[in-house]
Design a protein around this motif. Structure first.
Motif, PDB file in Angstrom:
ATOM      1  N   ARG A 142       0.816  -1.216   0.000  1.00  0.00           N
ATOM      2  CA  ARG A 142       0.000   0.000   0.000  1.00  0.00           C
ATOM      3  C   ARG A 142       0.851   1.268   0.000  1.00  0.00           C
ATOM      4  N   GLY A 143       1.879   1.312   0.830  1.00  0.00           N
ATOM      5  CA  GLY A 143       2.689   2.516   0.927  1.00  0.00           C
ATOM      6  C   GLY A 143       3.368   2.890  -0.378  1.00  0.00           C
ATOM      7  N   ALA A 144       3.788   1.892  -1.147  1.00  0.00           N
ATOM      8  CA  ALA A 144       4.494   2.178  -2.394  1.00  0.00           C
ATOM      9  C   ALA A 144       3.591   2.855  -3.417  1.00  0.00           C
ATOM     10  N   LEU A 145       2.287   2.658  -3.286  1.00  0.00           N
ATOM     11  CA  LEU A 145       1.360   3.201  -4.283  1.00  0.00           C
ATOM     12  C   LEU A 145       1.201   4.708  -4.191  1.00  0.00           C
ATOM     13  N   THR A 146       1.725   5.334  -3.150  1.00  0.00           N
ATOM     14  CA  THR A 146       1.672   6.789  -3.083  1.00  0.00           C
ATOM     15  C   THR A 146       2.662   7.440  -4.054  1.00  0.00           C
ATOM     16  N   ASP A 147       3.583   6.657  -4.591  1.00  0.00           N
ATOM     17  CA  ASP A 147       4.478   7.130  -5.660  1.00  0.00           C
ATOM     18  C   ASP A 147       3.664   7.181  -6.954  1.00  0.00           C
ATOM     19  N   PRO A 148       3.529   8.349  -7.588  1.00  0.00           N
ATOM     20  CA  PRO A 148       2.695   8.446  -8.789  1.00  0.00           C
ATOM     21  C   PRO A 148       3.070   7.449  -9.882  1.00  0.00           C
ATOM     22  N   ALA A 149       4.353   7.190 -10.063  1.00  0.00           N
ATOM     23  CA  ALA A 149       4.767   6.258 -11.111  1.00  0.00           C
ATOM     24  C   ALA A 149       4.305   4.839 -10.791  1.00  0.00           C
ATOM     25  N   VAL A 150       4.427   4.440  -9.529  1.00  0.00           N
ATOM     26  CA  VAL A 150       3.982   3.107  -9.121  1.00  0.00           C
ATOM     27  C   VAL A 150       2.455   3.019  -9.205  1.00  0.00           C
ATOM     28  N   PHE A 151       1.795   4.074  -8.739  1.00  0.00           N
ATOM     29  CA  PHE A 151       0.323   4.100  -8.795  1.00  0.00           C
ATOM     30  C   PHE A 151      -0.161   3.932 -10.228  1.00  0.00           C
ATOM     31  N   GLU A 152       0.416   4.680 -11.141  1.00  0.00           N
ATOM     32  CA  GLU A 152      -0.058   4.611 -12.524  1.00  0.00           C
ATOM     33  C   GLU A 152       0.276   3.261 -13.156  1.00  0.00           C
ATOM     34  N   PHE A 156      -5.303  -2.725 -14.742  1.00  0.00           N
ATOM     35  CA  PHE A 156      -6.748  -2.965 -14.711  1.00  0.00           C
ATOM     36  C   PHE A 156      -7.366  -2.406 -15.999  1.00  0.00           C
ATOM     37  N   PRO A 157      -8.179  -3.171 -16.689  1.00  0.00           N
ATOM     38  CA  PRO A 157      -8.754  -2.687 -17.958  1.00  0.00           C
ATOM     39  C   PRO A 157      -9.499  -1.366 -17.831  1.00  0.00           C
ATOM     40  N   ALA A 158     -10.243  -1.174 -16.754  1.00  0.00           N
ATOM     41  CA  ALA A 158     -11.040   0.045 -16.625  1.00  0.00           C
ATOM     42  C   ALA A 158     -10.159   1.288 -16.595  1.00  0.00           C
ATOM     43  N   SER A 159      -9.193   1.302 -15.691  1.00  0.00           N
ATOM     44  CA  SER A 159      -8.340   2.488 -15.570  1.00  0.00           C
ATOM     45  C   SER A 159      -7.337   2.587 -16.717  1.00  0.00           C
ATOM     46  N   ALA A 160      -6.880   1.463 -17.260  1.00  0.00           N
ATOM     47  CA  ALA A 160      -5.938   1.504 -18.379  1.00  0.00           C
ATOM     48  C   ALA A 160      -6.553   2.218 -19.585  1.00  0.00           C
ATOM     49  N   ALA A 161      -7.838   1.966 -19.851  1.00  0.00           N
ATOM     50  CA  ALA A 161      -8.488   2.589 -21.011  1.00  0.00           C
ATOM     51  C   ALA A 161      -8.484   4.107 -20.905  1.00  0.00           C
ATOM     52  N   TRP A 162      -8.660   4.626 -19.702  1.00  0.00           N
ATOM     53  CA  TRP A 162      -8.661   6.079 -19.530  1.00  0.00           C
ATOM     54  C   TRP A 162      -7.245   6.641 -19.528  1.00  0.00           C
ATOM     55  N   LEU A 163      -6.302   5.935 -18.920  1.00  0.00           N
ATOM     56  CA  LEU A 163      -4.912   6.415 -18.923  1.00  0.00           C
ATOM     57  C   LEU A 163      -4.310   6.374 -20.320  1.00  0.00           C
ATOM     58  N   LEU A 219      -5.636   7.514 -22.817  1.00  0.00           N
ATOM     59  CA  LEU A 219      -6.003   8.761 -23.494  1.00  0.00           C
ATOM     60  C   LEU A 219      -4.945   9.845 -23.287  1.00  0.00           C
ATOM     61  N   ASP A 220      -3.871   9.530 -22.586  1.00  0.00           N
ATOM     62  CA  ASP A 220      -2.759  10.448 -22.333  1.00  0.00           C
ATOM     63  C   ASP A 220      -3.229  11.721 -21.634  1.00  0.00           C
ATOM     64  N   PRO A 221      -3.917  11.585 -20.499  1.00  0.00           N
ATOM     65  CA  PRO A 221      -4.394  12.774 -19.790  1.00  0.00           C
ATOM     66  C   PRO A 221      -3.265  13.463 -19.034  1.00  0.00           C
ATOM     67  N   GLU A 222      -3.518  14.696 -18.619  1.00  0.00           N
ATOM     68  CA  GLU A 222      -2.551  15.437 -17.820  1.00  0.00           C
ATOM     69  C   GLU A 222      -2.824  15.202 -16.327  1.00  0.00           C
ATOM     70  N   PRO A 223      -1.850  14.728 -15.568  1.00  0.00           N
ATOM     71  CA  PRO A 223      -2.061  14.573 -14.125  1.00  0.00           C
ATOM     72  C   PRO A 223      -2.322  15.925 -13.467  1.00  0.00           C
ATOM     73  N   GLN A 224      -3.254  15.925 -12.522  1.00  0.00           N
ATOM     74  CA  GLN A 224      -3.627  17.162 -11.851  1.00  0.00           C
ATOM     75  C   GLN A 224      -3.330  17.140 -10.356  1.00  0.00           C
ATOM     76  N   SER A 225      -2.961  15.997  -9.822  1.00  0.00           N
ATOM     77  CA  SER A 225      -2.762  15.904  -8.375  1.00  0.00           C
ATOM     78  C   SER A 225      -1.715  14.854  -8.063  1.00  0.00           C
ATOM     79  N   PRO A 226      -1.176  14.873  -6.860  1.00  0.00           N
ATOM     80  CA  PRO A 226      -0.402  13.716  -6.393  1.00  0.00           C
ATOM     81  C   PRO A 226      -1.359  12.572  -6.113  1.00  0.00           C
ATOM     82  N   VAL A 227      -0.835  11.471  -5.638  1.00  0.00           N
ATOM     83  CA  VAL A 227      -1.688  10.365  -5.195  1.00  0.00           C
ATOM     84  C   VAL A 227      -2.246  10.738  -3.826  1.00  0.00           C
TER      85      VAL A 227
END
Length: 457
Positions: A253-263, A269-276, A278-286
């Protein structure tokens, strides 16, 4: 007309004040935070430090009761919400073409927006309401409690002054000080039913690029692994959030606060992969949130109300793990009930306590049961085992009849046993299984080995 004091200027507090004020009651709202949601939604959402409201920056999808209450009680707020960028999504939009209409189908609509947009719309409406006085930066320090059986709350203490009222509404949230005040005053203690969930949430916000792709196509917004859940929350003004849920005891769990690891994890996961994709711009930290519980706080016991002249609403009354997104919906339903029956409730709070037990408590109990199952499954990395329940969930995305039942449960319109327990739904699920004889309950997310490989050693 009653004089009403509302402790807390969050969603439930503002909604309660607005509905009461429009019925002619004189309302004063005391909010300890000196800042209010304004016109710069991104600034308020991404840069407003709100440690007492950790859910404020987490993703939201507002369920049917939110839209229904707004359209019924405050249509101007609903219109303002849409004007500020919120979007409406009907559950049958998944199919493209809606099935023949049935009574109640018009309610199966989600408001897709960040929480701050609804807060801003409510705050703007409250500022226009002459019968409502909102006092920002004014924390309530205690209650004025008089004699009687039970004792009666006659107002609140703000600084060195007492503010008198006929009814006090505690809408101060999950960390409400009111129960402690009542106990300190010698009242019978509120009845608290609390259950730890053992779940942790992590999310990150993104915005679609103006010159980039706009739509991931026909893709579900949720995916699952035996040990984690992933979801996407399409929101207002081209924003969306990716959300991961896992056990608080998960060593990764702790490692997922790193944006690169989180992404990297979200892309499994198919659901989140489909949206990512789309090459969106990150707007927040984890953004992480844990320490969650399901908590019901009743200001009445078997002997009746523990105090007169005081009721609670929103998270002060019913605080649920946000998996199902019940919070704002239940809060606004309570606000509507208070506004509709304020004079009667002021005279006899038992009227309100009975309504909450009948109308809201079943949804709390359902959340507790579901979280117990999900928390154990995620902690143990246990696969799905109920083939028919899994088939029902999968079938909903192929069959409008089953989707309707699913939506009625999700939108707090019918209990699960009622919605799914019809002969029609049973026939449709059976037919779907007959057409898919090889179906087995399987996750569409990563294996544990794939997940662990993403975590830096």
């Amino acid at each position: 007309m009653a004089r009403v004091t509302v402790i807390g200027g969050g969603m439930t507090g503002l909604g309660t004040a607005l509905m009461l004020g429009r019925r002619g009651h004189a309302v004063t709202v005391f909010e300890q935070d000196g800042r209010k949601a304004g016109e710069d939604l991104d600034r308020d959402f991404f840069h407003w430090e709100r440690p007492r409201v950790p859910q404020a920056v987490q993703p939201h999808s507002f369920l049917a009761p939110v839209r229904t209450v707004l359209r019924t009680e405050t249509p101007d707020v609903h219109a303002d919400l849409l004007a500020r960028g919120a979007r409406e999504y009907h559950e049958f939009d998944w199919f493209g073409e809606h099935p023949p209409h049935r009574d109640g189908d018009e309610e199966l609509v989600t408001l897709r927006t960040r929480r701050i947009v609804l807060e801003a719309a409510l705050a703007a409406a409250v500022r226009r309401e002459r019968t409502v006085d909102v006092r920002q930066g004014c924390p309530v320090r205690g209650l004025a409690i008089g004699e009687g059986r039970p004792p009666r709350v006659t107002g609140v203490r703000v600084g060195a002054r007492m503010h008198r009222s006929d009814l006090v509404v505690d809408a101060s949230g999950r960390r409400s000080p009111v129960p402690a005040w009542l106990i300190a005053a010698g009242c019978r203690p509120p009845v608290v039913d609390s259950h730890r969930t053992g779940l942790a949430y992590l999310c990150r916000w993104y915005r679609l690029r103006a010159d980039g792709p706009r739509d991931p196509g026909r893709v579900k917004t949720g995916s699952a692994a035996p040990f984690a859940l992933a979801g996407v929350f399409p929101s207002d003004n081209d924003t969306f959030a990716v959300n991961l849920v896992l056990s608080t005891g998960d060593p990764t769990r702790g490692a997922l606060t790193d944006p690169a690891v989180f992404e990297a994890a979200a892309r499994r996961f198919p659901a989140s992969a489909a949206w990512l994709d789309l090459d969106p711009e990150p707007q927040s930290p984890v953004l992480a949130m844990a320490g969650l519980d399901n908590r019901w706080t009743a200001l009445a016991d078997d002997a009746g109300p523990v105090v007169a002249g005081l009721v609670n609403a929103g998270d002060s009354l019913i605080h649920t793990n946000p998996t199902f997104g019940h919070g704002v919906a239940l809060g606004l339903l309570a606000a509507q009930q208070l506004a509709t029956h304020a004079d009667r409730i002021s005279a006899d709070t038992l009227v309100y306590h009975r309504w909450t037990a009948q109308a809201l408590r079943p949804w709390f109990d359902a959340q507790v049961s579901a979280d117990r199952v999900n928390g154990q499954r995620l902690a143990e990395s246990a696969p799905l085992s109920d083939r028919r329940a899994a088939a029902r969930a999968a079938c909903a995305f192929d069959d409008p009849v089953v989707m309707r039942a699913r939506a009625q449960v999700r939108h707090l319109l019918r209990p699960a046993d009622d919605a799914y327990g019809t002969d029609e739904v049973d026939r449709h699920v059976t037919a779907w299984l007959d057409a898919n004889p090889d179906f087995s309950p399987e996750s569409d997310g990563p294996t544990r080995e794939q997940w662990v490989a993403l975590i830096p050693s």
